[in-house]
Design an enzyme around this catalytic site. Sequence first.
Site, PDB file in Angstrom:
ATOM      1  CG  HIS A  35      -0.398   0.300   2.501  1.00  0.00           C
ATOM      2  ND1 HIS A  35       0.012  -0.671   3.380  1.00  0.00           N
ATOM      3  CD2 HIS A  35      -0.122   1.477   3.106  1.00  0.00           C
ATOM      4  CE1 HIS A  35       0.497  -0.086   4.473  1.00  0.00           C
ATOM      5  NE2 HIS A  35       0.425   1.216   4.331  1.00  0.00           N
ATOM      6  CG  ASP A  62      -0.099  -4.004   2.524  1.00  0.00           C
ATOM      7  OD1 ASP A  62       0.443  -3.401   1.575  1.00  0.00           O
ATOM      8  OD2 ASP A  62      -0.400  -3.441   3.601  1.00  0.00           O
ATOM      9  N   GLY A 138       3.340   5.870   8.744  1.00  0.00           N
ATOM     10  CA  GLY A 138       4.747   6.012   8.383  1.00  0.00           C
ATOM     11  C   GLY A 138       5.574   4.795   8.797  1.00  0.00           C
ATOM     12  CB  SER A 140       3.074   1.399   6.317  1.00  0.00           C
ATOM     13  OG  SER A 140       1.821   1.204   6.881  1.00  0.00           O
ATOM     14  CB  SER A 155      -0.265  -4.485   6.806  1.00  0.00           C
ATOM     15  OG  SER A 155      -1.386  -4.168   6.023  1.00  0.00           O
TER      16      SER A 155
HETATM   17  N1  TYR Z   1      -0.894   1.792   7.727  1.00  0.00           N
HETATM   18  C1  TYR Z   1       0.028   2.723   8.332  1.00  0.00           C
HETATM   19  C2  TYR Z   1       1.013   3.297   7.320  1.00  0.00           C
HETATM   20  O1  TYR Z   1       0.751   3.301   6.160  1.00  0.00           O
HETATM   21  C3  TYR Z   1       0.741   2.114   9.501  1.00  0.00           C
HETATM   22  C4  TYR Z   1      -0.156   1.990  10.685  1.00  0.00           C
HETATM   23  C5  TYR Z   1      -0.173   0.823  11.417  1.00  0.00           C
HETATM   24  C6  TYR Z   1      -0.961   3.040  11.080  1.00  0.00           C
HETATM   25  C7  TYR Z   1      -0.988   0.695  12.523  1.00  0.00           C
HETATM   26  C8  TYR Z   1      -1.783   2.932  12.186  1.00  0.00           C
HETATM   27  C9  TYR Z   1      -1.793   1.758  12.918  1.00  0.00           C
HETATM   28  O2  TYR Z   1      -2.588   1.649  14.007  1.00  0.00           O
HETATM   29  O3  TYR Z   1       1.999   3.899   7.665  1.00  0.00           O
END
Ligand code: TYR
Length: 184
Positions: A35, A62, A138, A140, A155
Amino acid sequence: IVGGSAYNINGSSRCSVGFSATHPSYGDGFLTAGHCGRTGASITGGTGQGGSFRYSQFPGTDYAWVEAGSGWTVAPRVNGSSAQVANGTEAAVGASVCRSGSTTGWHCGTISAKNQSVSYPQGTVSGMTRTTVCAEPGDSGGSYISGGSAQGMTSGGSGNCSSGGTTFFEPLTRAIANTGTTLT
Ligand code: TYR
């Protein structure tokens, strides 16, 4: 190419490096979250290094592999830990696991379930591993590691690193198999 370090996608949003991994045609690069960028997206590392997304899948799964451009140096480690990343032996439910990411750094918890489906605004991702480790935007793409073995890439989830959270990761084994890469 150190797990947990920051990179920017198409000059704007930020994600984290997962694991240094090489591809037989493209050479050095790293695994991260799908993503974070579509196939073809350009990246810039924290000290100006280039790169491009080559295999990106999201939703459904992902994962992505990013070809490293100039300026990167391969390193089998992640920020926040002195352990060498040895291999991708999968840890069991109940095992302790830690995560490295560019927003919140190094955090640990346990693996609470495998083979989970997670719904995101863009669609559902299945086959994910759930953990009690917090994460924030961030983080992620960043590295999940258990006892020196790479486990997967951050993810998404809920909560935060002030009050605690639940986070899902993309299993390393699936990302390795689908990108045709090898950990370096
Ligand atoms: N999906 C987020 C990203 O793109 C990462 C994330 C993970 C954000 C867990 C919130 C969370 O509770 O950076």
